[in-house]
Motif scaffolding. Structure first.
Motif, mmCIF file in Angstrom:
data_model
loop_
_atom_site.group_PDB
_atom_site.id
_atom_site.type_symbol
_atom_site.label_atom_id
_atom_site.label_comp_id
_atom_site.label_asym_id
_atom_site.label_seq_id
_atom_site.Cartn_x
_atom_site.Cartn_y
_atom_site.Cartn_z
ATOM 1 N N ALA A 114 0.853 -1.189 0.000
ATOM 2 C CA ALA A 114 0.000 0.000 0.000
ATOM 3 C C ALA A 114 0.887 1.236 0.000
ATOM 4 N N PRO A 115 0.399 2.349 -0.547
ATOM 5 C CA PRO A 115 1.200 3.579 -0.552
ATOM 6 C C PRO A 115 1.617 3.989 0.854
ATOM 7 N N TRP A 116 2.788 4.581 0.943
ATOM 8 C CA TRP A 116 3.300 5.044 2.228
ATOM 9 C C TRP A 116 2.829 6.461 2.518
ATOM 10 N N THR A 117 2.632 6.728 3.792
ATOM 11 C CA THR A 117 2.403 8.087 4.268
ATOM 12 C C THR A 117 3.740 8.671 4.712
ATOM 13 N N SER A 118 3.736 9.944 5.067
ATOM 14 C CA SER A 118 4.963 10.552 5.573
ATOM 15 C C SER A 118 5.427 9.850 6.846
ATOM 16 N N SER A 119 4.475 9.397 7.665
ATOM 17 C CA SER A 119 4.833 8.678 8.887
ATOM 18 C C SER A 119 5.571 7.384 8.564
ATOM 19 N N ASP A 120 5.153 6.705 7.506
ATOM 20 C CA ASP A 120 5.831 5.473 7.102
ATOM 21 C C ASP A 120 7.276 5.749 6.700
ATOM 22 N N TYR A 121 7.494 6.856 6.005
ATOM 23 C CA TYR A 121 8.863 7.201 5.606
ATOM 24 C C TYR A 121 9.751 7.433 6.823
ATOM 25 N N VAL A 122 9.228 8.161 7.788
ATOM 26 C CA VAL A 122 10.028 8.442 8.975
ATOM 27 C C VAL A 122 10.255 7.160 9.779
ATOM 28 N N ARG A 123 9.229 6.323 9.879
ATOM 29 C CA ARG A 123 9.403 5.051 10.581
ATOM 30 C C ARG A 123 10.414 4.168 9.860
ATOM 31 N N ALA A 124 10.446 4.264 8.535
ATOM 32 C CA ALA A 124 11.386 3.452 7.762
ATOM 33 C C ALA A 124 12.830 3.838 8.055
ATOM 34 N N ILE A 125 13.110 5.144 8.100
ATOM 35 C CA ILE A 125 14.498 5.539 8.349
ATOM 36 C C ILE A 125 14.900 5.210 9.779
ATOM 37 N N PHE A 126 13.960 5.303 10.723
ATOM 38 C CA PHE A 126 14.288 4.909 12.090
ATOM 39 C C PHE A 126 14.491 3.402 12.194
ATOM 40 N N ALA A 127 13.758 2.638 11.400
ATOM 41 C CA ALA A 127 13.949 1.186 11.403
ATOM 42 C C ALA A 127 15.352 0.833 10.926
ATOM 43 N N THR B 294 14.250 -7.005 1.473
ATOM 44 C CA THR B 294 14.052 -5.550 1.475
ATOM 45 C C THR B 294 13.671 -4.968 0.116
ATOM 46 N N GLU B 295 13.648 -5.777 -0.932
ATOM 47 C CA GLU B 295 13.366 -5.239 -2.264
ATOM 48 C C GLU B 295 11.991 -4.585 -2.333
ATOM 49 N N ALA B 296 10.988 -5.213 -1.726
ATOM 50 C CA ALA B 296 9.640 -4.642 -1.748
ATOM 51 C C ALA B 296 9.595 -3.310 -1.001
ATOM 52 N N LEU B 297 10.380 -3.198 0.064
ATOM 53 C CA LEU B 297 10.435 -1.940 0.807
ATOM 54 C C LEU B 297 11.075 -0.840 -0.038
ATOM 55 N N PHE B 298 12.112 -1.204 -0.792
ATOM 56 C CA PHE B 298 12.736 -0.192 -1.645
ATOM 57 C C PHE B 298 11.769 0.275 -2.728
ATOM 58 N N ASP B 299 11.052 -0.669 -3.321
ATOM 59 C CA ASP B 299 10.071 -0.290 -4.340
ATOM 60 C C ASP B 299 9.027 0.663 -3.763
ATOM 61 N N ARG B 300 8.612 0.418 -2.526
ATOM 62 C CA ARG B 300 7.639 1.304 -1.887
ATOM 63 C C ARG B 300 8.272 2.651 -1.562
ATOM 64 N N LEU B 301 9.538 2.646 -1.210
ATOM 65 C CA LEU B 301 10.258 3.865 -0.853
ATOM 66 C C LEU B 301 10.255 4.884 -1.988
ATOM 67 N N ILE B 302 10.343 4.403 -3.227
ATOM 68 C CA ILE B 302 10.441 5.318 -4.371
ATOM 69 C C ILE B 302 9.179 5.305 -5.231
ATOM 70 N N ASP B 303 8.078 4.837 -4.676
ATOM 71 C CA ASP B 303 6.829 4.720 -5.434
ATOM 72 C C ASP B 303 6.169 6.093 -5.589
ATOM 73 N N ARG B 304 5.986 6.542 -6.833
ATOM 74 C CA ARG B 304 5.351 7.839 -7.077
ATOM 75 C C ARG B 304 3.906 7.879 -6.585
ATOM 76 N N ALA B 305 3.289 6.702 -6.443
ATOM 77 C CA ALA B 305 1.912 6.672 -5.940
ATOM 78 C C ALA B 305 1.824 7.281 -4.547
ATOM 79 N N ASN B 306 2.906 7.227 -3.799
ATOM 80 C CA ASN B 306 2.918 7.846 -2.476
ATOM 81 C C ASN B 306 2.714 9.358 -2.585
ATOM 82 N N ILE B 307 3.372 9.964 -3.572
ATOM 83 C CA ILE B 307 3.234 11.405 -3.783
ATOM 84 C C ILE B 307 1.848 11.730 -4.326
ATOM 85 N N ASP B 308 1.404 10.936 -5.294
ATOM 86 C CA ASP B 308 0.098 11.191 -5.912
ATOM 87 C C ASP B 308 -1.020 11.129 -4.878
#
Length: 236
Positions: free
Chosen positions: A38-51, A67-81
């Motif tokens: 599922a698309p990430w929120t800003s909270s997910d991004y911050v939780r990811a870097i702390f993880a 971790t490949e799926a996490l990287f794909d989510r990290l750069i997913d434009r759908a998060n911005i959209d």
């Protein structure tokens, strides 16, 4: 080494933005399972870097089943959209984009440091910078309520752009395809991004682009650099 220099610049900028975000939402510092479908929120991004910082997960990369799926989510434009489509105020959207920008700045720094140490994560470093260009493109579309906000955001945008140019200057480290992809993204997003730069910053970036384009021998990369340079020469 430019790559290492830009890593240090990004760390300072990203750390300040993360501190501001965590002051408003201290619970983000507690690592939680991250969504991979599922698309990430800003909270997910911050939780990811702390993880990553806390050793809960390793630095996400392609080719690693864990971790490949996490990287794909990290750069997913759908998060911005998804963020831009929300019924939220420009101020709220701006704050969320800044949190994502700060978190991805931390990731960009870690990938840059890993590359400087000889790790094979050049593709990941390029991809996250392309994502960050798309992110500041969207940031540039939002209204800036006052001069203080404009100056702060201009600084964050300029730091991202100079980091991109530092990477483009590291030809021996990256393949031609990698650099062409990053330069093409810069040319694609710069027309919108530059509207939030001061005349001084735009001139500084234009001069760097011109020097790089003149000395570049790869036709594709030269063309992309010239396209970005052309965008920088229009009036704000």
């Amino acid at each position: 080494m430019l790559l290492f220099r830009s890593w240090r610049i990004d760390v300072r900028c990203a750390a300040l933005l993360l501190a501001a975000g965590l002051a408003a939402a201290p619970g983000l510092a507690n690592p939680q399972p991250l969504p991979v479908e599922a698309p990430w929120t800003s909270s997910d991004y911050v939780r990811a870097i702390f993880a990553v910082q806390n050793g809960v997960i390793t630095l996400p990369r392609r080719g690693n089943p864990k971790t490949e799926a996490l990287f794909d989510r990290l750069i997913d434009r759908a998060n911005i959209d998804r963020l831009m489509a929300e019924e939220a105020s420009p101020t709220a959207k701006r704050q969320q984009i800044l949190l994502i920008l700060s978190a991805t700045g931390e990731f960009r720094s870690r990938y840059g440091y890993a590359v400087a140490l000889g790790d094979d994560v050049q593709n990941e470093l390029i991809d996250i910078q392309i994502f960050r260009l798309a992110l500041i493109d969207r940031l540039a579309t939002l209204d800036m309520p006052d001069q203080t906000t404009w100056q702060r955001l201009t600084s964050a945008i300029a730091t991202t752009l100079h980091g991109t140019l530092d990477t483009l200057a590291e030809a021996p480290i990256f393949t031609g395809d990698q650099l062409n992809a990053l330069a093409a993204a810069l040319a694609r997003h710069y027309p919108m991004i530059r509207t939030r730069l001061s005349a001084e910053e735009n001139t500084a970036i234009a001069r760097r682009l011109e020097r790089m384009a003149v000395s570049e021998s790869d036709p594709g990369l030269k063309s992309a650099l010239l396209a970005a340079l052309e965008a920088s020469r229009h009036d704000n």
